[in-house]
Design an enzyme around this catalytic site. Structure first.
Site, PDB file in Angstrom:
ATOM      1  N   LYS A   1      33.822  33.521  42.252  1.00  0.00           N
ATOM      2  CA  LYS A   1      34.191  34.021  43.578  1.00  0.00           C
ATOM      3  C   LYS A   1      33.210  33.623  44.676  1.00  0.00           C
ATOM      4  O   LYS A   1      33.583  33.499  45.845  1.00  0.00           O
ATOM      5  CB  LYS A   1      34.317  35.547  43.537  1.00  0.00           C
ATOM      6  CG  LYS A   1      35.428  36.074  42.649  1.00  0.00           C
ATOM      7  CD  LYS A   1      36.807  35.722  43.185  1.00  0.00           C
ATOM      8  CE  LYS A   1      37.911  36.437  42.418  1.00  0.00           C
ATOM      9  NZ  LYS A   1      39.261  36.095  42.947  1.00  0.00           N
TER      10      LYS A   1
ATOM     11  N   GLU B   1      39.276  42.693  49.988  1.00  0.00           N
ATOM     12  CA  GLU B   1      39.864  43.500  48.934  1.00  0.00           C
ATOM     13  C   GLU B   1      39.216  43.086  47.624  1.00  0.00           C
ATOM     14  O   GLU B   1      38.693  41.987  47.509  1.00  0.00           O
ATOM     15  CB  GLU B   1      41.378  43.266  48.867  1.00  0.00           C
ATOM     16  CG  GLU B   1      41.797  42.035  48.084  1.00  0.00           C
ATOM     17  CD  GLU B   1      41.291  40.688  48.632  1.00  0.00           C
ATOM     18  OE1 GLU B   1      41.101  39.763  47.813  1.00  0.00           O
ATOM     19  OE2 GLU B   1      41.102  40.557  49.849  1.00  0.00           O
TER      20      GLU B   1
ATOM     21  N   SER C   1      35.537  31.946  33.993  1.00  0.00           N
ATOM     22  CA  SER C   1      35.394  32.225  35.418  1.00  0.00           C
ATOM     23  C   SER C   1      34.480  33.394  35.747  1.00  0.00           C
ATOM     24  O   SER C   1      34.099  33.573  36.906  1.00  0.00           O
ATOM     25  CB  SER C   1      36.775  32.467  36.035  1.00  0.00           C
ATOM     26  OG  SER C   1      37.449  33.508  35.348  1.00  0.00           O
TER      27      SER C   1
END
Length: 401
Positions: A96, A118, A385
Site C-alpha cells: 500500500k 478508508e 502483498s
C-alpha cells in the site's frame, strides 16, 4: 488474447476499460475528480515529481523488494518453481505504501493540507498515516467497527502516527461503509482535503492512477525473474480485493501472451450470497462508489453484504480493469475459502519462515492447488502483498498457532 492489451492503451479518455470503469459521481464531486485528473496527468509528466517519488520509494519505503525463490515450498509441493515477490518487506508492511507515497506527493502538489482514507485490513490506513506524518499533513481514516475489532494492532499504529481513526457503525461496518463515510467527508471538505483512495476502485482517474503507482511491483518482478531464471514466468498469482496489488504485478506482463495470470478472490464460508466476496462467482455488472464493474448484489439490486476472514478482501465490488481483463479472457479469476487461506498461511509460515497476511494467503492457497500439477521447470511468481502481524489474533482464534 493477451497481445490485445497494450501498455498505456487502457483506460480511454473517459476512464473506461472496455465497458467498465467511468465516472459515476454526484455533481458535487465532478469538479474535484476533474481537478485530480488534471493534477495527476501533469505530475506524471513532471520528471521532478517522478524523481522525488522514486527516491522516497527507495529510501522511505524500502524498494526494490526481493524476488525470493521459495525452494522448500517448491520441494514440498513437488511441481513448479515458486517465487515470492516480497511486498511484505516494505515500510508499514504491505504494498500500500507505493500508492500512498504517490498520492501524498500529489496532494501536497495540489496544495491540500489534509488526507482522508478508508481502510479494511488497516494496511492502507497505516500507510496513509505514515505518509501524512512524513509530509506534515493532517489525516483522518475511516474504518468499519468490525474491521477495527479484528485489526486492532493497525488501529493502534495509525493513532500512534497521529491519525484520527473514525469508527463506522453503519451497514456491515466494513470496507464498503468506510468508503461511504470517506466520500461524504470529501464532499464537505474538498477545498483542503485529498481523498487518498486505497485501491483500483472509484471514479476515473483513481483506477488508472493507483495502478500506475503500483506498476513498480511488476516492473521489478520482470527484471528480477529474468535475472534469476533467464526467462519470463509461466504464471503470476495474486489475491484480488479491490485489486491494486494484483494489477500492479500483472500490468507490465499483459502484452506477453505466454504469461498466464490468476487473480484469487475471497471465497469466504460458502458461495451463498453474503458468505463470500467472490465478485466473479456471484456478482454482476453494476455501479458502486463511482465506477461500473462487477458487484455482488441482492436479487432486487441492492449491494450485498460480504464476508471474508481477511478484512482487505471483504468488499462487494472489484476494480473495473479486472472486470475488463476477465471479460476479454486475459486473466483467470478463482477463489479461495477462509479455511484454504488459513492453510496457505500455515504452510508458508512453516516451510519458509514467512508469515503472510490473510489477503495474500489466498494467493498461497491457490498455489497449493495449482503448483503440484505443473511441470518442475515451470515458474510461478506469487505476490506476497503484506505481512501477517496484523492477523495473529485471527490465526489464534482459528486454532492454527
Amino acid at each position: 488474447m493477451g497481445a490485445q492489451v497494450i501498455r498505456g492503451e487502457w483506460p480511454d479518455a473517459r476512464g473506461r476499460f472496455g465497458e467498465f470503469g467511468g465516472r459515476f459521481v454526484p455533481e458535487t464531486l465532478m469538479h474535484p475528480v476533474e481537478e485530480l485528473e488534471q493534477a495527476y496527468e501533469a505530475a506524471r509528466r513532471d520528471p521532478n515529481f517522478q524523481a522525488e517519488l522514486d527516491r522516497l520509494l527507495r529510501d522511505f519505503a524500502g524498494r526494490p523488494t526481493p524476488l525470493f525463490h521459495a525452494r522448500r515450498l517448491t520441494e514440498r509441493l513437488g511441481g513448479a518453481q515458486l517465487y515470492l515477490k516480497r511486498e511484505d518487506l516494505l515500510h508499514t508492511g504491505a504494498h500500500k505504501i507505493n500508492n500512498c507515497l504517490g498520492q501524498g506527493l500529489l496532494a501536497r502538489r495540489m496544495g491540500k493540507s489534509r488526507l482522508i482514507a478508508e481502510t479494511g485490513a488497516g494496511q492502507h490506513g497505516v500507510a496513509t498515516a505514515a505518509v501524512a506524518a512524513f509530509l506534515g499533513l493532517e489525516c483522518t481514516v475511516y474504518m468499519g467497527e468490525e474491521d477495527m475489532a479484528r485489526q486492532a494492532p493497525n488501529v493502534y499504529r495509525m493513532r500512534l502516527l497521529g491519525t484520527e481513526v473514525v469508527p463506522v457503525a453503519s451497514g456491515s461496518k466494513t470496507l464498503k461503509d468506510a468508503i461511504n463515510e470517506a466520500m461524504r467527508d470529501w464532499v464537505t471538505n474538498v477545498h483542503n482535503t485529498h481523498y487518498l483512495l486505497g485501491s483500483v476502485l472509484g471514479p476515473h482517474p483513481y483506477p488508472k492512477m493507483v495502478r500506475e503507482f503500483h506498476r513498480v511491483i511488476g516492473r521489478e518482478a520482470r527484471e528480477q525473474v529474468l535475472a534469476a531464471a533467464g526467462r519470463l514466468p509461466d504464471c503470476l498469482i495474486a489475491c484480488v480485493g479491490g485489486g491494486s496489488n494484483s494489477i500492479g504485478l500483472f500490468y507490465d506482463f499483459l502484452a506477453d501472451p505466454k504469461v498466464k495470470m490468476v487473480g484469487v478472490e475471497a471465497g469466504g464460508r460458502s458461495l451463498n450470497l453474503g458468505d463470500h466476496a467472490a465478485r466473479f462467482s456471484g456478482g454482476k455488472p453494476g455501479v458502486l462508489h463511482g465506477t461500473y464493474t462487477y458487484v455482488l448484489q441482492t436479487p432486487d439490486g441492492l449491494i450485498s453484504n460480504t464476508h471474508s476472514i481477511s478484512a482487505g478482501l471483504d468488499y462487494a465490488a472489484v476494480g473495473p480493469e479486472h472486470s475488463y481483463l476477465r471479460e476479454i479472457g486475459r486473466v483467470e479469476y478463482d477463489f479461495a475459502t477462509d479455511e484454504e487461506a488459513l492453510e496457505g498461511a500455515r504452510v508458508l509460515a512453516r516451510t519458509e519462515g514467512i508469515i503472510p497476511a490473510l489477503e495474500p494467503a489466498h494467493a498461497v492457497a491457490e498455489v497449493l492447488k495449482r503448483a503440484p500439477k505443473m511441470p518442475r521447470d515451470a515458474i510461478v511468481v506469487i505476490n506476497l502483498s503484506g505481512r501477517g502481524d496484523k492477523d495473529l489474533g485471527i490465526f489464534q482464534s482459528a486454532g492454527i498457532l
